[in-house]
Motif scaffolding. Structure first.
Motif, PDB file in Angstrom:
ATOM      1  N   GLY A  72      -4.637  39.781  19.631  1.00 58.97           N
ATOM      2  CA  GLY A  72      -3.316  39.975  19.031  1.00 58.97           C
ATOM      3  C   GLY A  72      -2.846  41.415  19.125  1.00 58.97           C
ATOM      4  N   GLY A  73      -1.808  41.723  18.339  1.00 60.38           N
ATOM      5  CA  GLY A  73      -1.253  43.068  18.336  1.00 60.38           C
ATOM      6  C   GLY A  73      -2.262  44.103  17.866  1.00 60.38           C
ATOM      7  N   ALA A  76      -1.479  39.667  27.510  1.00 55.83           N
ATOM      8  CA  ALA A  76      -0.876  40.325  28.686  1.00 55.83           C
ATOM      9  C   ALA A  76      -0.806  41.839  28.500  1.00 55.83           C
ATOM     10  N   GLY A  77      -0.787  42.307  27.258  1.00 59.47           N
ATOM     11  CA  GLY A  77      -0.759  43.746  27.003  1.00 59.47           C
ATOM     12  C   GLY A  77      -2.126  44.380  27.184  1.00 59.47           C
ATOM     13  N   ASP A 128      -3.357  43.398  10.292  1.00 60.91           N
ATOM     14  CA  ASP A 128      -2.404  43.169  11.370  1.00 60.91           C
ATOM     15  C   ASP A 128      -1.100  42.738  10.708  1.00 60.91           C
ATOM     16  N   PRO A 129      -0.022  43.490  10.767  1.00 57.68           N
ATOM     17  CA  PRO A 129       0.315  44.563  11.700  1.00 57.68           C
ATOM     18  C   PRO A 129       0.044  46.001  11.235  1.00 57.68           C
ATOM     19  N   GLU A 130      -0.687  46.214  10.136  1.00 55.67           N
ATOM     20  CA  GLU A 130      -0.894  47.599   9.690  1.00 55.67           C
ATOM     21  C   GLU A 130      -1.546  48.468  10.767  1.00 55.67           C
ATOM     22  N   THR A 131      -2.486  47.877  11.507  1.00 48.10           N
ATOM     23  CA  THR A 131      -3.213  48.635  12.527  1.00 48.10           C
ATOM     24  C   THR A 131      -2.267  49.213  13.583  1.00 48.10           C
ATOM     25  N   GLU A 132      -1.245  48.421  13.930  1.00 44.55           N
ATOM     26  CA  GLU A 132      -0.298  48.877  14.952  1.00 44.55           C
ATOM     27  C   GLU A 132       0.488  50.096  14.460  1.00 44.55           C
ATOM     28  N   ALA A 133       0.634  50.228  13.138  1.00 45.42           N
ATOM     29  CA  ALA A 133       1.333  51.385  12.581  1.00 45.42           C
ATOM     30  C   ALA A 133       0.377  52.538  12.289  1.00 45.42           C
ATOM     31  N   ASP A 141       8.831  57.097  23.947  1.00 47.12           N
ATOM     32  CA  ASP A 141       7.448  57.280  23.515  1.00 47.12           C
ATOM     33  C   ASP A 141       7.044  56.186  22.522  1.00 47.12           C
ATOM     34  N   SER A 142       7.823  55.110  22.484  1.00 47.52           N
ATOM     35  CA  SER A 142       7.423  53.951  21.673  1.00 47.52           C
ATOM     36  C   SER A 142       6.214  53.283  22.300  1.00 47.52           C
ATOM     37  N   MET A 143       5.521  52.505  21.491  1.00 47.48           N
ATOM     38  CA  MET A 143       4.403  51.713  21.983  1.00 47.48           C
ATOM     39  C   MET A 143       4.759  50.248  21.796  1.00 47.48           C
ATOM     40  N   ILE A 144       4.631  49.483  22.857  1.00 52.60           N
ATOM     41  CA  ILE A 144       4.904  48.050  22.736  1.00 52.60           C
ATOM     42  C   ILE A 144       3.563  47.329  22.772  1.00 52.60           C
ATOM     43  N   PHE A 145       3.084  46.967  21.574  1.00 55.54           N
ATOM     44  CA  PHE A 145       1.820  46.230  21.505  1.00 55.54           C
ATOM     45  C   PHE A 145       2.124  44.743  21.620  1.00 55.54           C
ATOM     46  N   HIS A 146       1.385  44.075  22.496  1.00 60.81           N
ATOM     47  CA  HIS A 146       1.583  42.629  22.651  1.00 60.81           C
ATOM     48  C   HIS A 146       0.786  41.901  21.574  1.00 60.81           C
TER      49      HIS A 146
END
Ligand code: AMP
Ligand code: GLY
Length: 423
Positions: A9-10, A35-36, A290-295, A359-364
């Motif tokens: 996941g993300g 895919a990411g 998740d989604p805290e990790t992405e932040a 400079d954004s990050m696109i997490f799949h």
């Protein structure tokens, strides 16, 4: 250095992204990935829950480190199985993962450790639960004991709703084995925050605070989801609270577990309610959120792998983690219909353009590659994260990137971090 990341996941894409930047430039494998992660790691066709399958791969490939994302393999004992083969794993053993896998166990540990939490009572029979219900004010919280993919908590506004929730869990077994025991718990008002702590069995290092957005629509309307966005830091966790959380929540739990012969290593995630009754723990998770990790992960500066290794070795200390001063925001782009039924295989357009010059990050989160095209493969499809000098800037950057990405039926919240802005 070879690292296996378990999950798809993300959170796992964010982990892969973060670990790929460590100075040792590890070679990454992700099971099953998406895919990411495929751009950073070799995806393995093994499900995250398939512990025997993962172990079989690891016994041959001998990764130097395995980082486990989701709760299910942890609760199935992946850390124990890998350790028994001499493989190094970041993630708690099965007995420690019960802090997430059993809400009754977590309550018992919290009570023994003196950790502030809502008053509750455990039941395995309907009659006794119904008889105890009048002892709780409304609204009242009914919780299934075991893992229920985030759906096992019902906040009942009326006595009838509470009775129906009790019956659905104990009699109709809507959560199967997870609901053979339940908790009736008093409702706590306030604002929620997530704290992810790295733990090495004895010491803890708290990562920056964050806040999840569980409801699907703006203004916290609609049904609960796996999380529609996050941001960090969460101002409700004032800087003076962090050491308090470490000393009155995280470390007492780690010590109480140790007293019971259970060594907690990995991430101990405390879901907190901060309100009129001060600081209380709603729940623990045994993993990165998740989604805290992405932040949160984009806010860690320098290497992360030495800190994960130190958790395994029992040598964790504050110098191993450096936090960037920037704030971060993550917006989840979800499939039409989510959290209800949704279609998969929808082509996602604009990913390349969105990332170019940004400079954004696109997490799949839920994607796959089909005939050379990235398509959706889950309800939460993308987690778009941006950093900024302040939270407003981070949020604006994240939404700027979201605006460039298109897929049929896509929806997202437009009010990420609203609580921080409305303070
Ligand atoms: P969980 O599924 O365990 O992540 O919990 C789901 C959500 O239920 C939490 O994030 C809170 O929003 C809510 N919740 C759980 N326990 C309580 C409580 N005692 N009082 C108020 N809200 C609660
Ligand atoms: N964001 C909530 C969780 O990871 O459980």
């Amino acid at each position: 250095m070879n690292i296996l990341i378990v999950g798809g996941g993300g959170r796992e894409h964010a982990l892969a992204w973060r670990l790929s930047q460590d100075s040792c430039r590890p070679t990454l494998f992700c099971a099953p990935g998406n895919a990411g992660t495929a751009n950073l790691a070799s995806n393995l066709p093994i499900a995250a829950e398939d512990v025997p399958g993962l172990l079989a791969w690891a016994k041959t490939a001998r990764p130097d480190l395995t980082v486990v994302g989701p709760e299910v393999p942890l609760c199935l004992g992946i850390a124990d199985a890998f350790a028994a083969e001499g493989l190094r794993v970041f993630g708690p053993c099965q007995a420690a993962a019960r802090m997430e896998g059993s809400k009754l166990f977590a309550k018992e540990v919290m009570t023994a450790a003196g950790v502030p939490t809502a008053r509750s009572q455990a039941f395995d029979r309907t009659a006794a639960a119904l008889a105890a219900l009048p002892g709780f004010a409304l609204p009242v919280v009914i919780k299934a004991d075991g893992l229920a993919a985030g759906k096992g908590v019902i906040i009942a506004q009326t006595r009838e709703e509470a009775e129906a929730a009790i019956r659905s869990m104990l009699e109709d077994a809507v959560f199967g084995q997870a609901g053979t025991h339940i908790l009736i718990e008093e409702f706590l008002a306030g604002e929620e925050a997530s704290i992810l702590a790295l733990v090495d069995g004895e010491h803890a290092v708290l990562l920056p605070s964050s806040q999840d957005h569980k409801r699907v629509f703006d203004h916290d309307q609609g049904p609960n989801t796996g999380g529609m966005g996050a941001y960090s830091p969460a101002p409700v966790v004032t800087p003076d609270l962090l050491p308090v959380i470490r000393d009155t929540v995280i470390l007492p739990v780690v010590r109480e577990l140790k007293r019971r012969g259970i060594v907690y290593k990995g991430v101990l995630y405390a879901g907190l309610m901060i309100g009129p009754r001060g600081l209380n723990v709603l729940e623990f998770n045994a993993r990165f959120g998740d989604p805290e990790t992405e932040a949160v992960l984009p806010r860690i500066k320098g290497d992360l792998i030495p800190a994960l290794q130190a958790c395994i070795d029992g040598t964790l200390n504050d110098t191993l983690i450096t936090i960037r001063p920037e704030a971060s925001a993550t917006v989840i782009m979800a499939a039409g219909g989510y959290p209800g039924a949704y279609k998969k295989g929808i082509p996602i357009n604009g990913l390349e353009e969105a990332i170019r010059g940004s400079d954004s990050m696109i997490f799949h989160a839920g994607t796959a590659r089909k005939d050379g095209q990235v398509v959706s493969s889950g309800g939460r499809v993308l987690a778009v994260t941006a950093l900024g000098g302040d939270l407003k800037t981070a949020v604006a950057h994240a939404y700027g990137t979201v605006a460039k990405i298109h897929f049929e039926g896509a929806h997202f919240r437009t009010d990420i971090a609203h609580r921080a802005f409305n303070r």
